[in-house]
Design a protein around this motif. Structure first.
Motif, PDB file in Angstrom:
ATOM      1  N   SER A  98      59.688 -86.789  75.939  1.00 18.43           N
ATOM      2  CA  SER A  98      60.158 -85.396  75.986  1.00 18.43           C
ATOM      3  C   SER A  98      60.796 -84.990  74.664  1.00 18.43           C
ATOM      4  CB  SER A  98      61.171 -85.216  77.115  1.00 18.43           C
ATOM      5  OG  SER A  98      60.579 -85.510  78.343  1.00 18.43           O
ATOM      6  N   TRP A  99      61.568 -85.882  74.080  1.00 17.18           N
ATOM      7  CA  TRP A  99      62.158 -85.615  72.772  1.00 17.18           C
ATOM      8  C   TRP A  99      61.070 -85.348  71.734  1.00 17.18           C
ATOM      9  CZ3 TRP A  99      61.800 -89.448  68.799  1.00 17.18           C
ATOM     10  CH2 TRP A  99      62.430 -89.085  67.609  1.00 17.18           C
ATOM     11  N   TRP A 100      60.020 -86.149  71.753  1.00 16.05           N
ATOM     12  CA  TRP A 100      58.912 -85.944  70.811  1.00 16.05           C
ATOM     13  C   TRP A 100      58.235 -84.593  71.062  1.00 16.05           C
ATOM     14  CZ3 TRP A 100      53.696 -85.381  71.991  1.00 16.05           C
ATOM     15  CH2 TRP A 100      52.845 -85.327  70.892  1.00 16.05           C
ATOM     16  N   ALA A 101      57.964 -84.281  72.335  1.00 12.84           N
ATOM     17  CA  ALA A 101      57.255 -83.043  72.656  1.00 12.84           C
ATOM     18  C   ALA A 101      58.084 -81.813  72.307  1.00 12.84           C
ATOM     19  CB  ALA A 101      56.888 -83.034  74.131  1.00 12.84           C
ATOM     20  N   LEU A 102      59.394 -81.878  72.538  1.00  8.47           N
ATOM     21  CA  LEU A 102      60.246 -80.722  72.230  1.00  8.47           C
ATOM     22  C   LEU A 102      60.513 -80.582  70.736  1.00  8.47           C
ATOM     23  CD1 LEU A 102      62.791 -80.975  75.170  1.00  8.47           C
ATOM     24  CD2 LEU A 102      60.937 -79.319  74.869  1.00  8.47           C
ATOM     25  N   ASP A 103      60.305 -81.634  69.970  1.00  7.90           N
ATOM     26  CA  ASP A 103      60.563 -81.603  68.541  1.00  7.90           C
ATOM     27  C   ASP A 103      59.351 -81.122  67.727  1.00  7.90           C
ATOM     28  OD1 ASP A 103      62.479 -82.037  66.514  1.00  7.90           O
ATOM     29  OD2 ASP A 103      61.381 -83.846  65.907  1.00  7.90           O
ATOM     30  N   LEU A 104      58.222 -80.904  68.401  1.00 11.73           N
ATOM     31  CA  LEU A 104      57.022 -80.462  67.685  1.00 11.73           C
ATOM     32  C   LEU A 104      57.216 -79.046  67.146  1.00 11.73           C
ATOM     33  CD1 LEU A 104      54.094 -81.653  69.976  1.00 11.73           C
ATOM     34  CD2 LEU A 104      54.736 -82.563  67.760  1.00 11.73           C
ATOM     35  N   GLU A 105      56.796 -78.850  65.926  1.00  9.99           N
ATOM     36  CA  GLU A 105      56.859 -77.511  65.339  1.00  9.99           C
ATOM     37  C   GLU A 105      55.541 -76.774  65.476  1.00  9.99           C
ATOM     38  OE1 GLU A 105      58.299 -77.814  61.376  1.00  9.99           O
ATOM     39  OE2 GLU A 105      60.169 -78.745  62.002  1.00  9.99           O
ATOM     40  N   GLN A 106      54.472 -77.530  65.657  1.00 13.49           N
ATOM     41  CA  GLN A 106      53.164 -76.921  65.898  1.00 13.49           C
ATOM     42  C   GLN A 106      52.481 -77.727  67.001  1.00 13.49           C
ATOM     43  OE1 GLN A 106      51.063 -77.149  62.243  1.00 13.49           O
ATOM     44  NE2 GLN A 106      50.889 -79.361  62.256  1.00 13.49           N
ATOM     45  N   PRO A 107      51.545 -77.127  67.690  1.00 13.20           N
ATOM     46  CA  PRO A 107      50.868 -77.845  68.773  1.00 13.20           C
ATOM     47  C   PRO A 107      50.163 -79.100  68.253  1.00 13.20           C
ATOM     48  CG  PRO A 107      50.339 -75.520  68.854  1.00 13.20           C
ATOM     49  CD  PRO A 107      51.095 -75.744  67.587  1.00 13.20           C
ATOM     50  N   ALA A 108      50.159 -80.122  69.086  1.00 13.50           N
ATOM     51  CA  ALA A 108      49.545 -81.394  68.697  1.00 13.50           C
ATOM     52  C   ALA A 108      48.021 -81.258  68.707  1.00 13.50           C
ATOM     53  CB  ALA A 108      49.973 -82.494  69.646  1.00 13.50           C
ATOM     54  N   TYR A 109      47.395 -81.890  67.738  1.00 13.61           N
ATOM     55  CA  TYR A 109      45.938 -81.931  67.660  1.00 13.61           C
ATOM     56  C   TYR A 109      45.514 -83.288  68.194  1.00 13.61           C
ATOM     57  CZ  TYR A 109      41.236 -81.756  65.815  1.00 13.61           C
ATOM     58  OH  TYR A 109      39.874 -81.767  65.693  1.00 13.61           O
ATOM     59  N   TYR A 110      44.777 -83.276  69.284  1.00 11.79           N
ATOM     60  CA  TYR A 110      44.460 -84.524  69.977  1.00 11.79           C
ATOM     61  C   TYR A 110      43.125 -85.096  69.509  1.00 11.79           C
ATOM     62  CZ  TYR A 110      48.299 -83.563  73.093  1.00 11.79           C
ATOM     63  OH  TYR A 110      49.549 -83.334  73.592  1.00 11.79           O
ATOM     64  N   THR A 111      43.197 -86.212  68.857  1.00  9.31           N
ATOM     65  CA  THR A 111      42.032 -87.036  68.569  1.00  9.31           C
ATOM     66  C   THR A 111      42.344 -88.427  69.114  1.00  9.31           C
ATOM     67  OG1 THR A 111      42.848 -87.782  66.423  1.00  9.31           O
ATOM     68  CG2 THR A 111      41.530 -85.757  66.447  1.00  9.31           C
ATOM     69  N   GLN A 112      41.350 -89.271  69.145  1.00  9.91           N
ATOM     70  CA  GLN A 112      41.595 -90.617  69.666  1.00  9.91           C
ATOM     71  C   GLN A 112      42.598 -91.364  68.787  1.00  9.91           C
ATOM     72  OE1 GLN A 112      37.756 -92.459  70.054  1.00  9.91           O
ATOM     73  NE2 GLN A 112      37.332 -91.427  71.979  1.00  9.91           N
ATOM     74  N   TRP A 113      42.495 -91.203  67.485  1.00  9.32           N
ATOM     75  CA  TRP A 113      43.400 -91.881  66.568  1.00  9.32           C
ATOM     76  C   TRP A 113      44.826 -91.358  66.729  1.00  9.32           C
ATOM     77  CZ3 TRP A 113      43.937 -96.153  64.179  1.00  9.32           C
ATOM     78  CH2 TRP A 113      44.831 -96.284  63.141  1.00  9.32           C
ATOM     79  N   ASP A 114      44.987 -90.042  66.851  1.00  8.22           N
ATOM     80  CA  ASP A 114      46.317 -89.474  67.036  1.00  8.22           C
ATOM     81  C   ASP A 114      46.941 -89.929  68.347  1.00  8.22           C
ATOM     82  OD1 ASP A 114      46.319 -88.148  64.631  1.00  8.22           O
ATOM     83  OD2 ASP A 114      45.517 -86.279  65.468  1.00  8.22           O
ATOM     84  N   GLU A 115      46.137 -89.984  69.392  1.00 13.54           N
ATOM     85  CA  GLU A 115      46.648 -90.441  70.690  1.00 13.54           C
ATOM     86  C   GLU A 115      47.065 -91.907  70.640  1.00 13.54           C
ATOM     87  OE1 GLU A 115      47.326 -89.056  73.795  1.00 13.54           O
ATOM     88  OE2 GLU A 115      47.278 -87.318  72.478  1.00 13.54           O
ATOM     89  N   LEU A 116      46.266 -92.736  69.966  1.00 14.54           N
ATOM     90  CA  LEU A 116      46.613 -94.152  69.823  1.00 14.54           C
ATOM     91  C   LEU A 116      47.918 -94.307  69.051  1.00 14.54           C
ATOM     92  CD1 LEU A 116      45.810 -97.150  70.212  1.00 14.54           C
ATOM     93  CD2 LEU A 116      44.684 -96.979  67.987  1.00 14.54           C
ATOM     94  N   LEU A 117      48.054 -93.585  67.949  1.00 16.88           N
ATOM     95  CA  LEU A 117      49.288 -93.653  67.182  1.00 16.88           C
ATOM     96  C   LEU A 117      50.479 -93.150  67.983  1.00 16.88           C
ATOM     97  CD1 LEU A 117      48.188 -92.568  63.603  1.00 16.88           C
ATOM     98  CD2 LEU A 117      48.868 -94.825  64.380  1.00 16.88           C
TER      99      LEU A 117
END
Length: 189
Positions: A98-117
């Motif tokens: 939740s801390w990560w999601a609320l700290d986003l300044e722009q919407p997350a771009y979901y790729t397999q690599w981004d999700e793994l990281l």
């Protein structure tokens, strides 16, 4: 024990390793009725095989001092701290996510690599936080509670032998004739 393991292994292996070529084509080797019976009974047989396997792995005759395979694996010492850490991680992971999601300044771009990281990073942060909390909060508080319970229940007191209590009960005051030798002679008579 071993008979149930063998029966379970036979059922499960015959269902897994049964030639799929025999059952995939209705006109090849089996008839329609044989395929129907196989499809109707294969799933209950799989459940029965798993039930036999779990029964054999859980229950074992302990008269010879041996333990079942599951009990031997799950009673290893490595699972004690691992269980405590994973429980803390379970409690913390939603807070960190939740801390990560609320700290986003722009919407997350979901790729397999981004999700793994994302998963690996949140897992590592959660593990580190849980370890720190365990060392600095849970372990000291657990030690304090254990000490308090020992003092409340009197577990710290030296346990007296029953014979000492017997001597104390016989001793009306400070009589010198009630030594251990005299008491043992009275017990024999």
């Amino acid at each position: 024990y071993f008979a149930v393991m063998a029966l379970s292994g036979f059922i499960l292996l015959s269902l897994v390793l049964w030639p799929y070529d025999d059952v995939k084509d209705l006109t090849n080797r089996w008839g329609v009725a044989s395929n129907s019976w196989y499809y109707a009974l294969s799933r209950p047989a799989w459940g029965l095989g798993l039930a036999f396997l779990s029964f054999a792995l859980r229950y074992r005759d302990n008269s010879d001092g041996s333990k079942s395979l599951v009990k031997s694996l799950l009673s290893l010492e490595i699972y004690q701290p691992l269980g405590k850490l994973t429980y803390l991680m379970y409690l913390l992971h939603l807070l960190i996510f939740s801390w990560w999601a609320l700290d986003l300044e722009q919407p997350a771009y979901y790729t397999q690599w981004d999700e793994l990281l994302l998963v690996v990073t949140i897992w590592v942060i959660t593990l580190c936080t849980a370890t720190i909390l365990w060392f600095f909060m849970e372990k000291p508080i657990s030690n304090l509670v254990t000490e308090c319970l020992k003092r409340i229940t009197g577990a710290n007191k030296k346990k007296r032998e029953p014979i000492e209590e017997y001597y104390d009960a016989l001793r009306p005051g400070d009589d010198s004739d009630l030594s251990k030798d005299n008491v043992s002679m009275r017990e024999q008579n």
